[in-house]
Structure formats: C-alpha cells, structure tokens
Design a protein around this motif. Sequence first.
Motif, PDB file in Angstrom:
ATOM      1  N   ILE A  87      13.228   0.674  19.750  1.00  0.00           N
ATOM      2  CA  ILE A  87      13.819  -0.361  18.895  1.00  0.00           C
ATOM      3  C   ILE A  87      14.849  -1.189  19.655  1.00  0.00           C
ATOM      4  N   PHE A  88      14.708  -2.499  19.530  1.00  0.00           N
ATOM      5  CA  PHE A  88      15.640  -3.490  20.064  1.00  0.00           C
ATOM      6  C   PHE A  88      16.534  -3.918  18.904  1.00  0.00           C
ATOM      7  N   LEU A  89      17.810  -3.603  18.983  1.00  0.00           N
ATOM      8  CA  LEU A  89      18.760  -3.949  17.918  1.00  0.00           C
ATOM      9  C   LEU A  89      19.738  -4.978  18.466  1.00  0.00           C
ATOM     10  N   LEU A  90      19.676  -6.196  17.934  1.00  0.00           N
ATOM     11  CA  LEU A  90      20.530  -7.290  18.398  1.00  0.00           C
ATOM     12  C   LEU A  90      21.517  -7.674  17.303  1.00  0.00           C
ATOM     13  N   LEU A  91      22.799  -7.406  17.562  1.00  0.00           N
ATOM     14  CA  LEU A  91      23.869  -7.690  16.609  1.00  0.00           C
ATOM     15  C   LEU A  91      24.752  -8.802  17.145  1.00  0.00           C
ATOM     16  N   ASP A  92      25.523  -9.426  16.264  1.00  0.00           N
ATOM     17  CA  ASP A  92      26.462 -10.455  16.706  1.00  0.00           C
ATOM     18  C   ASP A  92      27.657  -9.822  17.400  1.00  0.00           C
ATOM     19  N   LYS A  93      28.146  -8.731  16.827  1.00  0.00           N
ATOM     20  CA  LYS A  93      29.319  -8.036  17.371  1.00  0.00           C
ATOM     21  C   LYS A  93      29.356  -6.645  16.756  1.00  0.00           C
ATOM     22  N   ASP A 114      13.862   5.537  20.146  1.00  0.00           N
ATOM     23  CA  ASP A 114      14.912   5.144  21.082  1.00  0.00           C
ATOM     24  C   ASP A 114      15.461   3.820  20.584  1.00  0.00           C
ATOM     25  N   ILE A 115      16.784   3.687  20.496  1.00  0.00           N
ATOM     26  CA  ILE A 115      17.404   2.456  19.995  1.00  0.00           C
ATOM     27  C   ILE A 115      18.316   1.882  21.077  1.00  0.00           C
ATOM     28  N   ASP A 116      18.009   0.671  21.525  1.00  0.00           N
ATOM     29  CA  ASP A 116      18.860  -0.036  22.475  1.00  0.00           C
ATOM     30  C   ASP A 116      19.620  -1.122  21.735  1.00  0.00           C
ATOM     31  N   VAL A 117      20.943  -1.156  21.897  1.00  0.00           N
ATOM     32  CA  VAL A 117      21.792  -2.099  21.161  1.00  0.00           C
ATOM     33  C   VAL A 117      22.268  -3.207  22.091  1.00  0.00           C
ATOM     34  N   TYR A 118      22.129  -4.445  21.637  1.00  0.00           N
ATOM     35  CA  TYR A 118      22.585  -5.615  22.378  1.00  0.00           C
ATOM     36  C   TYR A 118      23.484  -6.454  21.460  1.00  0.00           C
ATOM     37  N   PHE A 119      24.311  -7.324  22.072  1.00  0.00           N
ATOM     38  CA  PHE A 119      25.206  -8.198  21.310  1.00  0.00           C
ATOM     39  C   PHE A 119      25.085  -9.627  21.832  1.00  0.00           C
ATOM     40  N   HIS A 120      25.004 -10.602  20.891  1.00  0.00           N
ATOM     41  CA  HIS A 120      24.916 -12.000  21.333  1.00  0.00           C
ATOM     42  C   HIS A 120      26.239 -12.748  21.192  1.00  0.00           C
ATOM     43  N   HIS A 121      27.193 -12.226  20.442  1.00  0.00           N
ATOM     44  CA  HIS A 121      28.527 -12.816  20.288  1.00  0.00           C
ATOM     45  C   HIS A 121      28.457 -14.294  19.881  1.00  0.00           C
ATOM     46  N   HIS A 122      27.455 -14.650  19.040  1.00  0.00           N
ATOM     47  CA  HIS A 122      27.286 -15.996  18.504  1.00  0.00           C
ATOM     48  C   HIS A 122      26.992 -17.026  19.602  1.00  0.00           C
ATOM     49  N   ASN A 123      26.493 -16.560  20.726  1.00  0.00           N
ATOM     50  CA  ASN A 123      26.163 -17.442  21.853  1.00  0.00           C
ATOM     51  C   ASN A 123      24.641 -17.619  21.901  1.00  0.00           C
ATOM     52  N   PHE A 124      24.176 -18.854  21.699  1.00  0.00           N
ATOM     53  CA  PHE A 124      22.743 -19.101  21.610  1.00  0.00           C
ATOM     54  C   PHE A 124      22.009 -18.724  22.897  1.00  0.00           C
ATOM     55  N   LYS A 125      22.570 -19.086  24.051  1.00  0.00           N
ATOM     56  CA  LYS A 125      21.888 -18.793  25.316  1.00  0.00           C
ATOM     57  C   LYS A 125      21.741 -17.288  25.538  1.00  0.00           C
ATOM     58  N   VAL A 126      22.774 -16.534  25.173  1.00  0.00           N
ATOM     59  CA  VAL A 126      22.696 -15.073  25.280  1.00  0.00           C
ATOM     60  C   VAL A 126      21.642 -14.535  24.321  1.00  0.00           C
ATOM     61  N   PHE A 127      21.671 -15.044  23.096  1.00  0.00           N
ATOM     62  CA  PHE A 127      20.700 -14.655  22.063  1.00  0.00           C
ATOM     63  C   PHE A 127      19.268 -14.885  22.554  1.00  0.00           C
ATOM     64  N   GLU A 128      19.017 -16.084  23.036  1.00  0.00           N
ATOM     65  CA  GLU A 128      17.680 -16.454  23.496  1.00  0.00           C
ATOM     66  C   GLU A 128      17.238 -15.603  24.686  1.00  0.00           C
ATOM     67  N   ALA A 144      20.292  -9.569  13.845  1.00  0.00           N
ATOM     68  CA  ALA A 144      21.261 -10.211  12.950  1.00  0.00           C
ATOM     69  C   ALA A 144      21.547 -11.605  13.517  1.00  0.00           C
ATOM     70  N   PRO A 145      20.922 -12.656  12.973  1.00  0.00           N
ATOM     71  CA  PRO A 145      20.978 -13.987  13.608  1.00  0.00           C
ATOM     72  C   PRO A 145      22.139 -14.856  13.138  1.00  0.00           C
ATOM     73  N   TYR A 146      23.357 -14.440  13.431  1.00  0.00           N
ATOM     74  CA  TYR A 146      24.536 -15.221  13.045  1.00  0.00           C
ATOM     75  C   TYR A 146      24.888 -16.221  14.142  1.00  0.00           C
ATOM     76  N   LEU A 147      24.280 -17.393  14.117  1.00  0.00           N
ATOM     77  CA  LEU A 147      24.591 -18.448  15.074  1.00  0.00           C
ATOM     78  C   LEU A 147      24.617 -19.795  14.365  1.00  0.00           C
ATOM     79  N   LYS A 148      25.353 -20.737  14.915  1.00  0.00           N
ATOM     80  CA  LYS A 148      25.404 -22.075  14.331  1.00  0.00           C
ATOM     81  C   LYS A 148      24.101 -22.819  14.580  1.00  0.00           C
TER      82      LYS A 148
END
Length: 335
Positions: A87-93, A114-128, A144-148
């Motif tokens: 599992i790929f788990l992508l959170l904002d923070k 297996d769960i791998d956790v990532y964070f995008h910190h509301h940054n589109f380039k990191v998210f992508e 969790a797609p919290y981006l502008k």
Amino acid sequence: MNENRDSSQQRMKYLQLVNHILQLIEADELQLNDRLPSLKQFEQQFGMSKETVLKGLNFLLEKGIIESVYRKGYYVRKKSIDHSFRIFLLLDKMNIMRDKFYHTLFDSLKDSADIDVYFHHHNFKVFEKLILENLHSYTHFIVAPYLKEDVSEVLDQIPANKRIIIDFDQPHLSGTYSSIYQDFKSDIYDALSHVAVRLKKYKQLILIVPNEAFHANLVIEGFLQFCQKHHFNYIIQHEILATGFKKGNVYITFSRYDTDDVALIKLARKKKLRLGEDIGLISYNDTDVKEILEGGITVISSDFEAMAETVVDVIQDKQTIRKRNPTKVILRHSL
C-alpha cells in the motif's frame, strides 16, 4: 468460451514468469540488487508477448520483490512475498488526525499488507513526482489530495481499481474508484444545527478561516447556509482579533495547529470573560488536550478511525465504496 480460455492461458503465462523469477531468487541464482534479464530476453525465453512479460513484472513490482530503475531495467529488492497487499499511503502531513487514521489502518492490515507512507506537504510537484514514480509498485494507492492545484490528471494515472481517495473528495476522476471523504459544507451545517439551541444564548457567530485552509470555501458555504436559515448574526475573519472581542461572541475555529484556540483563550482570560458563558468556542478535530483544556472544548470531529476501517473494507473485500465519513459534535464546557 474461447475468450475465457485465452484469458486464462494469458494469466497462466505471466504467472509462469512470476514463478520462474521467484524460484531464481529462492535458489540464490538472483541475489538482492541483481539486475533481471531484459524484456526481450524474457519474451524469447518464454515465447511471450511484451504485454504478458510486463504483466508478470508488474505483479512483482506491486509486491515489492523487484524495482524498476529508469533506463536501467529491473532489480531484485526483496527475497519473498510476505504480504498480499502493498500500500502506497500519501498524506499531506502528519498530525493527530492522520496518526489515528494510520494506526487504525496499520493495526488492521499489519498481517496482510506492507504500508509505505509519503507526504506531499501541499506541494504539487512533490505530489506528482511521488505518484508517477510509484505507479507500478503498489497494489493500492490511498491518497489525501489537499492541494490548491487541480490534481485530477495525476490521480487519473493511478488505475481506478487501485485508487482510494480519502478525506477530500475528488468527484470528477475517471473510472470506478473508492472515496471516503469529509463533506465540509454539510458537516458544519449539521453540526451547528445540532447545537442550535445552545448557540441562541450568544449574540453572533464568528467563523475563523485561516488563509491557508484548502477547504475554506466549503466550510464558509455551510456556515452561511446555517446562519441565514436560523437567523444568526455572523462574521467571517481570518484570525482571532482583540478588536470586537466581547461578551456574546461564539467562535468556530479550524486552524491547522489550534493557534486560534490558544489566542481566544488568552484574550478571554485577559478580558476576564468566561469561556462557555460569556464567550463560546467550537473547534474542529478532537484531541486529548481539547478534552481537558479550560474544562473541555466543544469540537466538530470527523471519525478518522472509521475512515480507516472503511478503507480496510475496500482493500480486504475488493469492493468499491464512495462514502461520506461520519462527523460528530462532542459537547463540552466551552459552549
């Protein structure tokens, strides 16, 4: 009938490749970090199409057995398949709410995933970048797609059957996928309706909307709908202000680090106004501190443990769910 037979034979072919690679790894003929033969070599060795070879390799990618390195090929990264899901788990923070979600998810799936956790910190380039680089490496993507920015094109790169959107709904994606979300507009309307009798002892409602809040417009819509329907005086501000801070105000806050709650309590003490009598406070998201602070802070809180439990159902039962996550009001001394 022939189509079913052809489909079954194709499946057997790619599993033949999977088993071959696993046997080489088990026999130590392929070691950790070794490079696998090329696609062309596998095609010739097994008499398979490129599509069938890629199916077999993608199966091993999803299980974390091999890794794809851009322009170099496939490499052995793990010796065996320990779990059914990766599992790929992508959170904002990470915060208390996200922590509740993660631990409920982990406790429910620790023996099968297996769960791998990532964070995008509301940054589109990191998210992508995080999503596109991992498209073939996981059986499920929880995001969790919290981006502008509009992230629908990136999310649509994830196969719909692997895509699980949490917390902030994305209703216009392609395919049939799962979404367990907060309905921010309805949640605040329903919550304020639940405590409408208590609110009547105050003169006006003040919604504190942080500039950085990505779901602010939805919360404002629900707030305005409630105030207009129930004939409450209201103000919308970006922060707690000393100007206009007076008896009869009730504040609704949802600042990221609860800084507005702290500012309000300090002002109330300074002006000798009693929380829950002279001044009211409703805060978003429950914590242990809010349960005891100033005799207890009334909260509007989505159930993140329930959200995680629904995600577990999606994964384990191989089902698709689109569901509004339950939100509740916990009444305490501050109202």
